[in-house]
Design a protein around this motif. Sequence first.
Motif, short mmCIF file in Angstrom:
data_model
loop_
_atom_site.label_atom_id
_atom_site.label_comp_id
_atom_site.label_asym_id
_atom_site.label_seq_id
_atom_site.Cartn_x
_atom_site.Cartn_y
_atom_site.Cartn_z
N GLN A 138 0.83 -1.20 0.00
CA GLN A 138 0.00 0.00 0.00
C GLN A 138 0.86 1.25 0.00
OE1 GLN A 138 -3.42 0.09 -0.41
NE2 GLN A 138 -2.90 2.24 -0.78
N THR A 139 1.99 1.21 0.74
CA THR A 139 2.92 2.35 0.73
C THR A 139 3.48 2.56 -0.67
OG1 THR A 139 3.53 1.96 3.03
CG2 THR A 139 5.07 3.25 1.70
N THR A 140 3.83 1.43 -1.33
CA THR A 140 4.34 1.51 -2.70
C THR A 140 3.29 2.11 -3.64
OG1 THR A 140 5.78 -0.40 -2.38
CG2 THR A 140 5.22 0.18 -4.65
N LEU A 141 2.03 1.66 -3.51
CA LEU A 141 0.96 2.20 -4.34
C LEU A 141 0.79 3.70 -4.14
CD1 LEU A 141 -2.01 -0.34 -4.34
CD2 LEU A 141 -0.32 0.09 -6.12
N ASN A 142 0.85 4.13 -2.87
CA ASN A 142 0.71 5.57 -2.58
C ASN A 142 1.82 6.35 -3.27
OD1 ASN A 142 -1.51 5.01 -0.97
ND2 ASN A 142 -0.35 5.00 0.94
N ASN A 143 3.05 5.84 -3.21
CA ASN A 143 4.17 6.52 -3.84
C ASN A 143 4.02 6.56 -5.36
OD1 ASN A 143 5.37 6.91 -1.35
ND2 ASN A 143 6.61 5.05 -1.46
N LEU A 144 3.59 5.44 -5.93
CA LEU A 144 3.41 5.37 -7.38
C LEU A 144 2.29 6.29 -7.85
CD1 LEU A 144 3.80 1.52 -8.00
CD2 LEU A 144 5.37 3.33 -8.73
N ASN A 145 1.21 6.37 -7.08
CA ASN A 145 0.11 7.26 -7.45
C ASN A 145 0.54 8.72 -7.39
OD1 ASN A 145 -2.70 6.01 -8.02
ND2 ASN A 145 -1.87 4.72 -6.39
N GLU A 146 1.36 9.06 -6.41
CA GLU A 146 1.87 10.43 -6.33
C GLU A 146 2.78 10.74 -7.51
OE1 GLU A 146 3.71 10.65 -2.51
OE2 GLU A 146 1.79 10.73 -1.42
N SER A 147 3.60 9.76 -7.89
CA SER A 147 4.44 9.94 -9.07
C SER A 147 3.60 10.06 -10.33
CB SER A 147 5.42 8.76 -9.22
OG SER A 147 6.28 8.67 -8.11
N SER A 148 2.53 9.28 -10.38
CA SER A 148 1.63 9.32 -11.54
C SER A 148 1.00 10.70 -11.69
CB SER A 148 0.55 8.25 -11.39
OG SER A 148 -0.33 8.27 -12.48
N GLU A 149 0.67 11.33 -10.57
CA GLU A 149 0.10 12.67 -10.63
C GLU A 149 1.09 13.67 -11.21
OE1 GLU A 149 -1.22 13.63 -6.72
OE2 GLU A 149 -2.80 12.11 -6.68
N ILE A 150 2.36 13.52 -10.86
CA ILE A 150 3.39 14.40 -11.41
C ILE A 150 3.50 14.21 -12.92
CG2 ILE A 150 5.88 14.90 -11.42
CD1 ILE A 150 5.93 14.10 -8.46
N VAL A 151 3.48 12.93 -13.35
CA VAL A 151 3.56 12.62 -14.78
C VAL A 151 2.37 13.24 -15.52
CG1 VAL A 151 3.43 10.77 -16.49
CG2 VAL A 151 4.89 10.51 -14.47
N GLU A 152 1.17 13.09 -14.96
CA GLU A 152 -0.03 13.64 -15.60
C GLU A 152 0.06 15.15 -15.75
OE1 GLU A 152 -3.56 12.41 -13.62
OE2 GLU A 152 -3.21 10.26 -13.93
N GLU A 153 0.54 15.82 -14.72
CA GLU A 153 0.69 17.28 -14.80
C GLU A 153 1.69 17.67 -15.88
OE1 GLU A 153 1.73 18.67 -10.94
OE2 GLU A 153 -0.20 18.15 -10.03
N SER A 154 2.79 16.92 -15.95
CA SER A 154 3.81 17.20 -16.96
C SER A 154 3.27 16.98 -18.37
CB SER A 154 5.03 16.30 -16.73
OG SER A 154 6.00 16.48 -17.74
N ILE A 155 2.52 15.89 -18.57
CA ILE A 155 1.94 15.58 -19.88
C ILE A 155 0.92 16.65 -20.27
CG2 ILE A 155 0.52 13.95 -21.17
CD1 ILE A 155 3.40 13.09 -20.84
N ASP A 156 0.11 17.10 -19.31
CA ASP A 156 -0.89 18.14 -19.60
C ASP A 156 -0.21 19.41 -20.11
OD1 ASP A 156 -2.98 16.53 -18.89
OD2 ASP A 156 -3.21 17.33 -16.87
#
Length: 436
Positions: A214-232
Amino acid sequence: MLNHLKTHIEKRLGFLNQSKLLIAISGGIDSVVLTHLCHKLGLNISLAHCNFNLRGKESDADEGFVLELAENLELEVFVQRFDTELYAKDNKRSIQMAARELRYSWFSELAEQLKFDFILTAHHADDNLETFLINFTRGTGLEGLTGIPEVNDKFVRPLLSFSSKVIETYARTNNIKWRDDSSNKSVKYLRNKLRHEVVPILKEINPGLLQSFQTTLNNLNESSEIVEESIDVFLKKAIESIGDKEVRFKISEFKKLNNPKPYLFESLKEFGFNEWNDVVGLLDAETGKQVFSPTHRLIKNREYLLLSEINLEESISISISDNVSQVETPFGILFFDEAEAIFGERTNIIFADKDALNFPLTIRKYKAGDVFHPLGMTGKKKVSKYFKDEKLSLLDKENTWLLCSGDDIVWVINRRADNRFRVTENTKRILKIELQ
């Protein structure tokens, strides 16, 4: 567990308290426990059960169990039977994929027809881990490693934070009965193989595996948000235009990047492409080069990449009689009206000598070998050469329609009229044709 779920709903899923809910119930321990929990919490629930007819009497016994449970809890229940094997054969799907498509389609249809706000499924923390491992073993991007979403449109998974062990303990403590699916024991399915052979070893290595996961998922989701912002931010610069037929990307913006491949992946992943080296190759390919997914295609057109949906419909032909005043077409409405004189110069209007036309007129797509006489020019020209001179993209060519009189082209619609049907001093009847 009941109190923990109540608290979880209040903190994260409070909308469930005021919603009309449909629970997807198989009769197995997870969905049965979810049903009992929601019933005790006083949520407004009904049940939906799929009988896939894959295990003979066992499938029918599951159905009977769900009907009895609904009666005991005084809940509305819906049951749908499927010929899953036939569906899998007709649609070239595995049995598991066929069952998934059938149930999710039916749940969504049921929710829409009967105005259910949300559909609850009993996915839990162990399911989340198994899904992560499946995606990991098959190869995936960051999105495939961020876990099952707790809320995805109308589907809500309230038990994602609970382990299968916690669910089983609650069921046994409260004397809850459930049905065991014998197919869940077979390790011929990847998910079952991971569940019975791989995950137990991982839990032996790390008893706190689910918490660490679950800790790993939380970290990956936070990273995913950064990627989404960069792609936008990137797409605001890279997308030249979004039209009805295509999305136009500037190749120059991708070439500015040190590594354009992940940006292409993030920009196009939802359209089904999987040959990513070929997609990257389009950046330096010749104009007209294409890459296909099952639903879309990407075309190199000079300094742009053009994304469009694949049109599976056959080309149609429309017939227009003499007395018609307007015709609806795939590209707009054509209006026909007699005029007293020629006025204005617009690409969406032509004036023709009506007596030179041979009715009924037809509207069709371009065919190889088509020739016309462009208005204002002497002689004839291949339509393909006209397209090339006008620097039309492949999509523009495919979406260009022709108005014809017999075998002769009257108008390359919205582009160029034919000289043979022009209005002259000898014209007695002028036909105005306008595209709107």
